[in-house]
Write a protein that holds these residues in place. Structure first.
Motif, short mmCIF file in Angstrom:
data_model
loop_
_atom_site.label_atom_id
_atom_site.label_comp_id
_atom_site.label_asym_id
_atom_site.label_seq_id
_atom_site.Cartn_x
_atom_site.Cartn_y
_atom_site.Cartn_z
N SER A 199 0.79 -1.55 -0.06
CA SER A 199 0.01 0.13 0.29
C SER A 199 0.93 1.06 -0.31
O SER A 199 1.19 2.33 -0.72
CB SER A 199 -1.04 0.19 1.08
OG SER A 199 -1.87 1.29 0.90
N ASP A 202 -3.11 -9.15 4.05
CA ASP A 202 -4.43 -8.79 3.88
C ASP A 202 -5.02 -9.56 3.40
O ASP A 202 -4.96 -9.48 2.29
CB ASP A 202 -4.45 -7.55 2.93
CG ASP A 202 -5.66 -6.60 3.04
OD1 ASP A 202 -6.27 -6.22 3.67
OD2 ASP A 202 -6.02 -6.75 1.55
N CYS A 261 -0.34 0.26 7.42
CA CYS A 261 -1.86 0.70 6.46
C CYS A 261 -2.97 -0.27 6.37
O CYS A 261 -4.16 -0.26 6.21
CB CYS A 261 -1.88 0.30 5.29
SG CYS A 261 -0.04 1.73 4.82
N ASN A 262 -2.59 -1.71 6.95
CA ASN A 262 -3.63 -2.66 7.50
C ASN A 262 -4.69 -2.08 8.58
O ASN A 262 -6.29 -2.31 8.38
CB ASN A 262 -3.42 -3.39 7.77
CG ASN A 262 -4.23 -4.82 7.96
OD1 ASN A 262 -4.37 -5.42 6.48
ND2 ASN A 262 -3.90 -5.63 9.35
N HIS A 296 -8.93 1.93 8.18
CA HIS A 296 -10.10 2.37 8.44
C HIS A 296 -10.91 3.17 9.06
O HIS A 296 -12.01 3.08 9.14
CB HIS A 296 -10.56 1.60 6.99
CG HIS A 296 -10.27 0.90 6.02
ND1 HIS A 296 -10.26 2.73 4.95
CD2 HIS A 296 -9.44 0.63 4.60
CE1 HIS A 296 -10.14 2.67 3.48
NE2 HIS A 296 -9.40 1.14 3.87
N LEU A 338 0.18 6.58 0.08
CA LEU A 338 -0.95 5.45 0.13
C LEU A 338 -1.93 4.71 -1.28
O LEU A 338 -2.30 5.75 -2.01
CB LEU A 338 -2.26 6.11 1.11
CG LEU A 338 -3.43 4.98 1.51
CD1 LEU A 338 -2.52 3.80 2.07
CD2 LEU A 338 -4.05 5.25 2.21
N ASP A 339 -1.73 3.73 -1.59
CA ASP A 339 -2.41 3.42 -2.65
C ASP A 339 -2.98 1.89 -2.67
O ASP A 339 -2.26 0.83 -1.40
CB ASP A 339 -1.33 2.74 -3.90
CG ASP A 339 -1.66 2.08 -5.33
OD1 ASP A 339 -2.16 2.26 -5.23
OD2 ASP A 339 -0.21 1.57 -5.95
N ASP A 340 -3.67 2.03 -3.12
CA ASP A 340 -5.55 1.15 -2.49
C ASP A 340 -5.25 0.01 -3.88
O ASP A 340 -6.38 -1.04 -4.17
CB ASP A 340 -6.45 1.51 -2.12
CG ASP A 340 -7.04 2.57 -3.39
OD1 ASP A 340 -7.01 3.33 -3.94
OD2 ASP A 340 -8.23 3.05 -2.88
N SER A 341 -4.52 0.40 -4.75
CA SER A 341 -4.94 -0.72 -6.19
C SER A 341 -4.49 -2.50 -5.67
O SER A 341 -5.12 -3.16 -6.86
CB SER A 341 -3.36 -0.75 -7.18
OG SER A 341 -2.38 -0.59 -7.12
N TYR A 342 -3.93 -2.85 -4.64
CA TYR A 342 -3.21 -3.82 -4.20
C TYR A 342 -5.07 -4.22 -4.08
O TYR A 342 -5.39 -5.28 -3.75
CB TYR A 342 -3.04 -3.52 -2.63
CG TYR A 342 -3.54 -3.42 -1.54
CD1 TYR A 342 -4.14 -4.17 -1.53
CD2 TYR A 342 -3.09 -2.44 -1.49
CE1 TYR A 342 -4.85 -3.89 0.41
CE2 TYR A 342 -3.50 -2.02 -0.26
CZ TYR A 342 -5.05 -2.48 0.64
OH TYR A 342 -5.40 -2.08 1.64
N TYR A 343 -5.71 -3.82 -3.85
CA TYR A 343 -7.61 -4.51 -4.02
C TYR A 343 -8.01 -5.16 -4.99
O TYR A 343 -8.78 -6.71 -5.23
CB TYR A 343 -8.59 -3.29 -3.61
CG TYR A 343 -8.76 -2.57 -2.70
CD1 TYR A 343 -7.49 -2.46 -1.65
CD2 TYR A 343 -10.70 -2.24 -2.20
CE1 TYR A 343 -8.55 -1.95 0.26
CE2 TYR A 343 -10.61 -1.88 -0.85
CZ TYR A 343 -9.74 -2.18 0.11
OH TYR A 343 -10.04 -1.47 2.01
N ALA A 374 -13.27 -3.60 3.02
CA ALA A 374 -11.58 -3.35 4.04
C ALA A 374 -10.94 -4.59 4.80
O ALA A 374 -10.26 -4.82 4.89
CB ALA A 374 -12.06 -2.06 4.37
#
Length: 255
Positions: free
Chosen positions: A188, A198, A214-215, A218, A235-240, A255
């Motif tokens: 992230s 995650d 990061c984990n 939220h 912070l990058d949420d592209s790992y979703y 999340a």
């Protein structure tokens, strides 16, 4: 030094450094079921049922009463969820450490090491952080241990989907071929070494290795006014998108 640890036990209190959220505590008595105190958070019952695999977790006041057989799964899942967990363990007698202690895959221990070496030679997903705290209660010895994610001495590398399509689990057999999250950079923020794996709580797939900050970003407690340091600006949420069901518009990834 002990004071530099992110989570430590001082007397009977659990002390955390700024940036570390609430830490769950678990008590393993001499006999009977496990008693757990989890930081208040929506979905705790569902997490215990679906992730830890406890059929009917019982909640009474501010404590959960859980099967003794679920302890290893509980600690593994809690380390992934919170970063750390404190285990209080009662022991009635002491004996010298043997291979049964060093190679143990459970949590119960009756050795003179007071649990410090228990399972250290076994392939596990958590390790002792800091020193073992000891209290003589007369009829038994109570030890306090902080567990965190197992680290890695290797240089951290960028995650490249090594667990793509893998179902998240917390049992040793299911994780026996998994690399440690600490072998990778956080997917992230990409600024620190990862600590936990995650996963998508909706579909149950592993997504990526993340650092503790990061984990838990939220959560209500992550904001500075609640004692949590802000996450990296990178912070990058592209790992979703690592979840195979990410494009499912009917059941969105969580999340």
């Amino acid at each position: 030094m002990t004071n530099d640890l992110p989570v430590r036990i001082v007397g009977e209190r659990v002390v955390t450094k700024p940036g570390i959220g609430p830490v769950p505590t678990v008590w393993l008595p001499l006999h009977g079921q496990v008693i757990a105190e989890l930081p208040p958070r929506k979905g705790n019952r569902r997490w215990l049922h679906e992730t830890v695999g406890i059929r009917s977790p019982h909640f009474n006041g501010d404590q959960w009463t859980l099967p003794r057989s679920s302890l290893v799964r509980l600690i593994t899942a809690a380390v992934d969820r919170y970063g750390f967990i404190v285990l209080w363990r009662d022991m009635s007698q002491l004996s010298q450490c043997t291979s049964n202690c060093l190679n143990a895959t459970g949590i119960e221990c009756q050795c003179s090491c007071l649990g410090a070496h228990h399972g250290q030679d076994a392939a596990g997903w958590f390790e002792v952080v800091g020193d073992v705290v000891v209290a003589d209660l007369g009829e038994c010895i109570r030890t306090g241990v902080v567990y965190g994610a197992r680290g890695s001495d290797a240089d951290a590398v960028v995650y490249d989907g090594e667990l793509a399509g893998e179902r998240y689990c917390v049992d040793r057999i299911g994780r026996q071929n998994w690399p440690a999250a600490a072998q990778f950079m956080c997917a992230s923020c990409m600024t620190v070494r990862a600590a936990v794996w995650d996963h998508c709580h909706t579909h149950g797939f592993v997504r990526a290795p993340l650092c503790n900050r990061c984990n838990t970003r939220h959560w209500r407690g992550w904001r500075p006014q609640y004692g949590r340091a802000p996450h990296s600006r990178n912070l990058d949420d592209s790992y979703y998108r690592q979840c195979p069901k990410h494009t499912d518009t009917w059941r969105m990834c969580s999340a």
